[in-house]
Write an enzyme that holds these catalytic residues in place. Structure first.
Site, PDB file in Angstrom:
ATOM      1  N   CYS A   1      42.382  35.232  44.876  1.00 29.58           N
ATOM      2  CA  CYS A   1      41.233  36.142  44.988  1.00 29.58           C
ATOM      3  C   CYS A   1      39.914  35.388  44.818  1.00 29.58           C
ATOM      4  O   CYS A   1      38.980  35.573  45.603  1.00 29.58           O
ATOM      5  CB  CYS A   1      41.338  37.261  43.961  1.00 29.58           C
ATOM      6  SG  CYS A   1      41.504  36.703  42.257  1.00 29.58           S
ATOM      7  N   HIS A  47      36.331  40.113  38.618  1.00 30.13           N
ATOM      8  CA  HIS A  47      35.709  38.854  38.205  1.00 30.13           C
ATOM      9  C   HIS A  47      34.217  38.905  38.547  1.00 30.13           C
ATOM     10  O   HIS A  47      33.789  39.698  39.382  1.00 30.13           O
ATOM     11  CB  HIS A  47      36.303  37.669  38.970  1.00 30.13           C
ATOM     12  CG  HIS A  47      37.775  37.495  38.821  1.00 30.13           C
ATOM     13  ND1 HIS A  47      38.366  37.122  37.635  1.00 30.13           N
ATOM     14  CD2 HIS A  47      38.791  37.620  39.714  1.00 30.13           C
ATOM     15  CE1 HIS A  47      39.687  37.024  37.812  1.00 30.13           C
ATOM     16  NE2 HIS A  47      39.966  37.321  39.066  1.00 30.13           N
TER      17      HIS A  47
END
Lengths: 357, 357
Positions: free
Chosen positions: B142, B222
């Site tokens: 990711c 994140h």
């Protein structure tokens, strides 16, 4: 003996008062507080003369059965210098009072840079505050203090071409849990650069620095992700030894198993540090890395305490009583800043490192 | 129709299966799962052929009253391509099975780079996977996906001299709360650079990039604090427009009041996105800043979903069915990637900005 008054008795004020009380050349003239709460009682129990910060509220202390020595004006009059640790913005309002009694004063980083005649960091610009024209100084914020301590030796030794720092900031102090965030990661401020870079320039005007702020669900310490592009290409060992020689930079050894701010604070409390304070920048030793001229490292900053030694040094600088080295050494010894208090002399300053490490 | 098997049905697998089922040129040959839990039941309810990932455990599905279509071998045999979404390290063990049936396969970023013949990001290196010699590809993680999508257009347009990124990482996915941390900020890894930089180089081999990892108490997304030193000195508007033209970069407008990952996810769910997924890099529009050749910005990456469109494109690239632009456009339209699904056409792609902004 220098008579030091402390106006404000919160997170910073109570620590500053304790530090002042421990200095061989200072006497705590008193502390001023707005409310008769548990911290006021604690101050009285310690034998600190307590003053009502807001005259109209003096009666409240009486009602609460807490003896006060007078009102804040009395303290300012008696003091040779006042350390103002009131909340952001209040210090600026207090300056008039200090001017009225011709009392030099030290403000905190929450105030704007123009609250004083100079901004102060002991390691980076101590001498500026010794100037006769300087009567009011501002000890810069915890983060700016941490950055100044790190950048000063790097700039002196190698020259800093550019510094880029991401500040991963705790949401609030341990008691400020309602500030949040919880389970979130926020750009804060979303605009770049954050105010920290310009604030570093009040201490190190020639250092090119961009800073980015992020806020996360933590209360213990900040963490800085640091990149400094140097004007030289030193090896890691050289940078390590340069930083290790600084008394207010603590290189956290990998073998301690300290992996974050939680264990750092636990470690500080195990060593008997008052309130678990970490006055030093805590730099993860094994994060120090060099890629060409790019230096990288992680450091954690204890927002509640790293400015305490700076406030003590600011007193001596402002009154021109000691030179930088003497003041810093006295402050460090009396507070217990440095490796000896952390490792009880069991650890040498420079750790032997394995070949090829 | 391309017959696609999905081996593994966790966070990524269930999303990939849904995405495959929505493609005009693909058919979901089935999903393979190890345990007959609530996710297995959900798959059956959706009409997905369910296979036992571990033959010895097929009986467990029977005991739980869940009908299976067979064992994973049957699915691999029937499929034109398998997307392996099993936990890190298992994919590598599965490769032998895929080779046995001569079935091309797509692995995830948790595997080492050598699990496949190439690493894959649709925007940055689609064509590499169309090579006849490439039978196994790895869709990068990711974070690496998010960095590749951002760096590819910047490198093409201006050239990247050096990228420096601090990845402020969530501790775990929303269901993985026991992983921690709580109330802590950890350098993770403490060694610099983190693996993310080298991983970006599996996609963009010529980009000079250093990455630093930090772990915090969050589960939603994140956040990357990005610095890219460019080989040109564009103004902010130019960079803004360059990034805004990319379908998988979502510039989060300041006027939405979205201040962090919490509100981003809330916004995604309000728009009706399945599972509140954010397939795009979420770049705070007002964080885009330029200082000389230094570009800065914040972007958030939804770890559970940003690789989903990449897995779909990897199918077409690997089987050489479509060119990059066609595949990405089809994937984006069928999934609903991009502004239209977020703002329902109410927002133009390029936001008018005030003069002097």
């Amino acid at each position: 003996m220098i008579q030091v008054g402390v106006n404000g008795y919160g997170t910073i004020g109570k620590r500053v008062a304790d530090a002042v009380a421990g200095q061989p050349d200072m006497e705590l003239a008193g502390v001023a507080k707005t409310s008769p709460n548990y911290e006021a009682e604690a101050a009285v129990r310690k034998g600190y003369p307590l003053y009502a910060a807001i005259p109209e509220r003096a009666e409240l202390f009486h009602d609460a059965g807490i003896d006060i020595a007078g009102e804040v004006e009395d303290m300012v009059m008696r003091a040779d210098v006042v350390i103002d640790t009131t909340p952001s913005g209040i210090g600026e309002q207090n300056r008039e009072l200090y001017e009225q009694y011709d009392t030099p004063a030290i403000f905190q980083g929450g105030e704007g840079a123009d609250v004083g005649d100079a901004s102060f960091n002991a390691r980076a610009n101590y001498d500026l505050a010794t100037d006769d024209d300087v009567e009011y100084v501002r000890v810069v914020s915890c983060n700016t203090t941490g950055l100044s301590r790190l950048l000063a030796p790097l700039d002196e030794e190698y020259g800093v071409e550019k510094a880029r720092v991401t500040l991963v900031r705790r949401g609030g102090d341990p008691g400020q849990t309602s500030r949040g965030p919880i389970n979130d990661i926020l750009p804060d401020p979303v605009h770049i650069p954050s105010h920290h870079g310009p604030d570093v320039n009040t201490i190190l005007p020639d250092v090119d620095i961009d800073t980015l702020g992020v806020k996360v669900p933590a209360t213990l310490m900040h963490l800085h992700s640091v990149n400094v592009t140097l004007e030289a290409e030193p090896d890691v060992e050289a940078v390590h030894d340069l930083l290790d020689a600084e008394s207010r930079l603590f290189l956290v050894p990998e073998e301690t198993g300290i992996d974050g701010t939680g264990k750092l604070k636990e470690f500080a409390m195990d060593t008997g540090r008052p309130r678990g304070d970490l006055w030093e920048n805590c730099i993860w030793e094994d994060s120090i890395s060099v890629d060409g001229a790019d230096l990288y490292l992680f450091q954690s900053i204890h927002q509640e305490s790293d400015v305490i030694p700076e406030n003590i040094d600011a007193v001596r600088a402002l009154l021109d009583r000691e030179d930088r080295a003497t003041s810093m050494a006295t402050t460090d010894e009396t507070l217990g800043v440095g490796l000896e208090s952390l490792f009880g002399g069991a650890r040498q300053r420079v750790v032997p490192r394995e070949a090829g490490d």
